[in-house]
Every structure is written in C-alpha cells, then in structure tokens.
Design an enzyme around this catalytic site. Structure first.
Site, mmCIF file in Angstrom:
data_model
loop_
_atom_site.group_PDB
_atom_site.id
_atom_site.type_symbol
_atom_site.label_atom_id
_atom_site.label_comp_id
_atom_site.label_asym_id
_atom_site.label_seq_id
_atom_site.Cartn_x
_atom_site.Cartn_y
_atom_site.Cartn_z
ATOM 1 N N ASN A 185 0.838 -1.206 0.000
ATOM 2 C CA ASN A 185 0.000 0.000 0.000
ATOM 3 C C ASN A 185 0.871 1.253 0.000
ATOM 4 O O ASN A 185 1.960 1.278 0.594
ATOM 5 C CB ASN A 185 -1.002 -0.002 1.153
ATOM 6 C CG ASN A 185 -0.389 -0.263 2.515
ATOM 7 O OD1 ASN A 185 0.650 -0.894 2.637
ATOM 8 N ND2 ASN A 185 -1.029 0.241 3.551
ATOM 9 N N ILE A 186 0.400 2.274 -0.683
ATOM 10 C CA ILE A 186 1.146 3.528 -0.839
ATOM 11 C C ILE A 186 0.209 4.682 -0.492
ATOM 12 O O ILE A 186 -0.687 5.019 -1.275
ATOM 13 C CB ILE A 186 1.690 3.669 -2.278
ATOM 14 C CG1 ILE A 186 2.581 2.468 -2.626
ATOM 15 C CG2 ILE A 186 2.474 4.983 -2.420
ATOM 16 C CD1 ILE A 186 3.058 2.425 -4.072
ATOM 17 N N CYS A 224 -4.278 0.850 -2.100
ATOM 18 C CA CYS A 224 -4.037 -0.434 -1.431
ATOM 19 C C CYS A 224 -2.885 -1.214 -2.071
ATOM 20 O O CYS A 224 -2.447 -0.907 -3.192
ATOM 21 C CB CYS A 224 -5.298 -1.297 -1.489
ATOM 22 S SG CYS A 224 -6.682 -0.661 -0.530
ATOM 23 N N GLU A 228 -3.042 -4.289 -3.198
ATOM 24 C CA GLU A 228 -3.491 -5.144 -4.306
ATOM 25 C C GLU A 228 -3.361 -4.446 -5.660
ATOM 26 O O GLU A 228 -2.848 -5.049 -6.617
ATOM 27 C CB GLU A 228 -4.921 -5.620 -4.048
ATOM 28 C CG GLU A 228 -5.065 -6.521 -2.820
ATOM 29 C CD GLU A 228 -5.366 -5.770 -1.528
ATOM 30 O OE1 GLU A 228 -4.926 -4.617 -1.378
ATOM 31 O OE2 GLU A 228 -6.048 -6.355 -0.665
ATOM 32 N N CYS A 249 -10.244 -5.206 0.530
ATOM 33 C CA CYS A 249 -11.393 -4.313 0.683
ATOM 34 C C CYS A 249 -12.297 -4.446 -0.557
ATOM 35 O O CYS A 249 -11.931 -5.069 -1.563
ATOM 36 C CB CYS A 249 -10.929 -2.876 0.876
ATOM 37 S SG CYS A 249 -10.368 -2.068 -0.642
ATOM 38 N N CYS A 258 -10.833 -3.316 -3.886
ATOM 39 C CA CYS A 258 -9.803 -4.262 -4.360
ATOM 40 C C CYS A 258 -10.433 -5.523 -4.921
ATOM 41 O O CYS A 258 -9.941 -6.086 -5.896
ATOM 42 C CB CYS A 258 -8.843 -4.612 -3.228
ATOM 43 S SG CYS A 258 -7.655 -3.303 -2.921
HETATM 44 O O1 LIG Z 1 -7.446 -4.574 1.085
HETATM 45 C C1 LIG Z 1 -6.783 -3.676 1.619
HETATM 46 C C2 LIG Z 1 -7.294 -2.870 2.642
HETATM 47 C C3 LIG Z 1 -6.512 -1.831 3.134
HETATM 48 N N1 LIG Z 1 -5.279 -1.611 2.622
HETATM 49 C C4 LIG Z 1 -4.485 -0.469 3.093
HETATM 50 C C5 LIG Z 1 -5.041 0.862 2.683
HETATM 51 C C6 LIG Z 1 -4.461 1.778 3.731
HETATM 52 O O2 LIG Z 1 -3.150 2.198 3.315
HETATM 53 C C7 LIG Z 1 -4.316 0.875 4.951
HETATM 54 C C8 LIG Z 1 -5.376 1.127 6.011
HETATM 55 O O3 LIG Z 1 -6.651 1.005 5.468
HETATM 56 O O4 LIG Z 1 -4.424 -0.453 4.490
HETATM 57 C C9 LIG Z 1 -4.745 -2.418 1.645
HETATM 58 O O5 LIG Z 1 -3.613 -2.220 1.191
HETATM 59 N N2 LIG Z 1 -5.517 -3.437 1.178
HETATM 60 ZN ZN LIG Z 2 -8.208 -2.330 -1.036
#
Ligand SMILES: O=c1ccn([C@H]2C[C@H](O)[C@@H](CO)O2)c(=O)[nH]1
Ligand SMILES: [Zn+2]
Length: 130
Positions: free
Chosen positions: A41-42, A52, A54, A85, A88
């Site tokens: 995630n960025i 996210c 993904e 989520c 995603c």
């Molecule tokens: O499926 C998911 C859900 C959340 N996040 C990240 C988004 C955010 O940077 C952090 C908190 O929600 O987690 C993901 O990378 N993938």
């Molecule tokens: Zn997501």
C-alpha cells in the site's frame, strides 16, 4: 505452492508507505506467465489519494506482461487476516476467474483460502461492454 506467494507478499509488505495508518499491507500475484508480481500500500498526505497493496501488485503484473491472476496472497502486519477491501475485490476480479484462489495470510503463513466468487459473489458482469 502457496507458500512462495505468502513469502513474496510478506517481503513486499516491507515496502509499504503507510505513515498515516501505520497499517502496512503486502500482496503477491502468481500470473499466467508464471511470474510473481508484488505490491504494497502507498498512502498520501492527501488521504484519499493513497491506494491499497493489491492494485500496486496488479499494476506491476500488467506492466510486466502478465494478463491473468492465477492465485494471490494478501498479508497485513497488524491484523490476523486482511481480506481485500471492496474496491480491491472489484479490481482483482477484472483479471481473475470465479475459481481464482486468494490466500489470506498472517505472519506465519496462509491461514484462509477463498475463491474470487466467495469474496465477490454476484459480481458485476455484462456482455454489453465486452
Ligand atoms: O485490502 C486492503 C485494505 C486496506 N489496505 C491499506 C489501505 C491503507 O493504506 C491501509 C489502512 O486502510 O491499508 C490495503 O492495502 N488493502
Ligand atoms: Zn483495497
């Protein structure tokens, strides 16, 4: 062998840029070209602009020449499991099939395996848009 995907997702999580949520996530895709593509995630100071793990992995797959997700692993540092989520799930479904396996991992390994159809039942489909 899902364990190599777990390890790739765990390694990818180290690249997370998550200074705001402090919630690092890693993802790894085994693509139809046999390669593993990873993402983290960025986040962004302008909160809605972050994304996210993904979609990072999906972008790497597309730019690396992969076309389909064969299987995928997701891991978060701070949760027992991190099911993708809603947004995603839709993004993954673009490159997956109903039976594509998604591995939900913790720091030990794969803890739960779900199919795309279980994660996103009754997903949006139409033959009008191709
Ligand atoms: O499926 C998911 C859900 C959340 N996040 C990240 C988004 C955010 O940077 C952090 C908190 O929600 O987690 C993901 O990378 N993938
Ligand atoms: Zn997501």
């Amino acid at each position: 062998m899902a364990h190599d995907l777990f390890e790739a997702a765990r390694d990818a999580m180290k690249f997370a840029h998550a200074p705001y949520s402090k919630f690092p996530v890693g993802a790894a895709i085994r693509a139809d070209d046999g390669k593993i593509y990873t993402g983290a995630n960025i986040e962004n100071l302008s909160f809605p602009q972050g994304w996210c793990a993904e979609p990072t992995a999906i972008g790497c797959m597309i730019m690396g020449g992969g076309k389909k997700i064969v299987e995928m692993a997701v891991i978060a540092e701070k949760l027992a499991l991190c099911p993708p989520c809603g947004g995603c799930r839709q993004k993954i479904s673009e490159f997956a099939s109903a039976t594509t396996k998604i591995y939900l991992c913790d720091e030990v390994g794969v803890q739960k395996t779900m199919t795309m159809d279980e994660l996103l039942p009754l997903s949006f489909k139409t033959d009008i848009l191709g």
